[in-house]
Design a protein around this motif. Sequence first.
Motif, PDB file in Angstrom:
ATOM      1  N   ALA A  73       0.832  -1.206   0.000  1.00 12.42           N
ATOM      2  CA  ALA A  73       0.000   0.000   0.000  1.00 12.42           C
ATOM      3  C   ALA A  73       0.867   1.257   0.000  1.00 12.42           C
ATOM      4  O   ALA A  73       0.590   2.211  -0.746  1.00 12.42           O
ATOM      5  N   LEU A  74       1.904   1.272   0.800  1.00 12.68           N
ATOM      6  CA  LEU A  74       2.813   2.426   0.836  1.00 12.68           C
ATOM      7  C   LEU A  74       3.490   2.648  -0.512  1.00 12.68           C
ATOM      8  O   LEU A  74       3.606   3.782  -0.978  1.00 12.68           O
ATOM      9  N   ALA A  75       3.927   1.583  -1.137  1.00 13.11           N
ATOM     10  CA  ALA A  75       4.575   1.700  -2.442  1.00 13.11           C
ATOM     11  C   ALA A  75       3.601   2.263  -3.481  1.00 13.11           C
ATOM     12  O   ALA A  75       3.981   3.088  -4.316  1.00 13.11           O
ATOM     13  N   TYR A  76       2.356   1.847  -3.405  1.00  9.11           N
ATOM     14  CA  TYR A  76       1.348   2.315  -4.362  1.00  9.11           C
ATOM     15  C   TYR A  76       1.071   3.809  -4.189  1.00  9.11           C
ATOM     16  O   TYR A  76       1.074   4.561  -5.159  1.00  9.11           O
ATOM     17  N   VAL A  77       0.841   4.256  -2.946  1.00  4.81           N
ATOM     18  CA  VAL A  77       0.540   5.677  -2.743  1.00  4.81           C
ATOM     19  C   VAL A  77       1.770   6.548  -2.952  1.00  4.81           C
ATOM     20  O   VAL A  77       1.638   7.729  -3.271  1.00  4.81           O
ATOM     21  N   ALA A  78       2.965   5.979  -2.788  1.00  6.19           N
ATOM     22  CA  ALA A  78       4.173   6.740  -3.059  1.00  6.19           C
ATOM     23  C   ALA A  78       4.353   6.960  -4.560  1.00  6.19           C
ATOM     24  O   ALA A  78       4.880   7.986  -4.986  1.00  6.19           O
ATOM     25  N   ARG A  79       3.883   6.023  -5.349  1.00  4.40           N
ATOM     26  CA  ARG A  79       4.073   6.105  -6.794  1.00  4.40           C
ATOM     27  C   ARG A  79       2.950   6.846  -7.512  1.00  4.40           C
ATOM     28  O   ARG A  79       3.181   7.523  -8.509  1.00  4.40           O
ATOM     29  N   TYR A  80       1.722   6.703  -7.026  1.00  5.22           N
ATOM     30  CA  TYR A  80       0.569   7.257  -7.738  1.00  5.22           C
ATOM     31  C   TYR A  80      -0.241   8.193  -6.847  1.00  5.22           C
ATOM     32  O   TYR A  80      -0.455   7.901  -5.672  1.00  5.22           O
ATOM     33  N   ALA A  81      -0.721   9.279  -7.436  1.00  4.65           N
ATOM     34  CA  ALA A  81      -1.744  10.081  -6.775  1.00  4.65           C
ATOM     35  C   ALA A  81      -3.033   9.288  -6.947  1.00  4.65           C
ATOM     36  O   ALA A  81      -3.421   8.959  -8.070  1.00  4.65           O
ATOM     37  N   THR A  82      -3.684   8.948  -5.873  1.00  3.08           N
ATOM     38  CA  THR A  82      -4.815   8.034  -5.968  1.00  3.08           C
ATOM     39  C   THR A  82      -5.893   8.402  -4.963  1.00  3.08           C
ATOM     40  O   THR A  82      -5.715   9.282  -4.126  1.00  3.08           O
TER      41      THR A  82
END
Length: 186
Positions: free
Chosen positions: A20-29
């Motif tokens: 989850a952290l990797a996803y929010v770090a990579r994408y504005a979501t």
Amino acid sequence: MSDKRRNRVPFTPAALEQTALAYVARYATTQARLRSYLVRKLRERGWEGTDDRTEDRPEDRIEALVMRFAQAGYLDDEAWARMRSGALARRGFGAGRIGQALREAGIAEDLRADNRLDEPAQRQAALVLARRRRFGPFRGADLLPDRPQREKQVAAMVRAGHPLDIARRIVDARDPEEVEQWADSA
């Protein structure tokens, strides 16, 4: 497909949080998109709970992560909706298409309402599309489009989310300056 992808180890609570952290770090979501992403990843890899004696449901873990990330400011649906609606309007999309994009991203109705285009912004967005696609007075030639071409242009503007009256007004206009003054007068 490599063996590495097929034999993934199931998620642990720590691995789920790292994903989850990797996803929010990579994408504005948005909250809904993060939730959907984590559910999909969980389906792909499975769940390895921490304790067999307790009810350790991964859905509860996902919901807790999403809420915690939102409280920490990693996820801000309001800012995301403002950013996305502005970007779409600058590209020439109308209120209908912007509302659809926000709805698909899981933005709540009250936030979608707050980010609806007002009349002047709708007219400006329609002008952007007309200029980009060379509709109406921006077609370059002094000739008026024939009826089928005019109908295609109006239909394209309506599909882009613009109201029918604005689309017709722009496609039927003959002078670019006149239609720009009309758009500024709203």
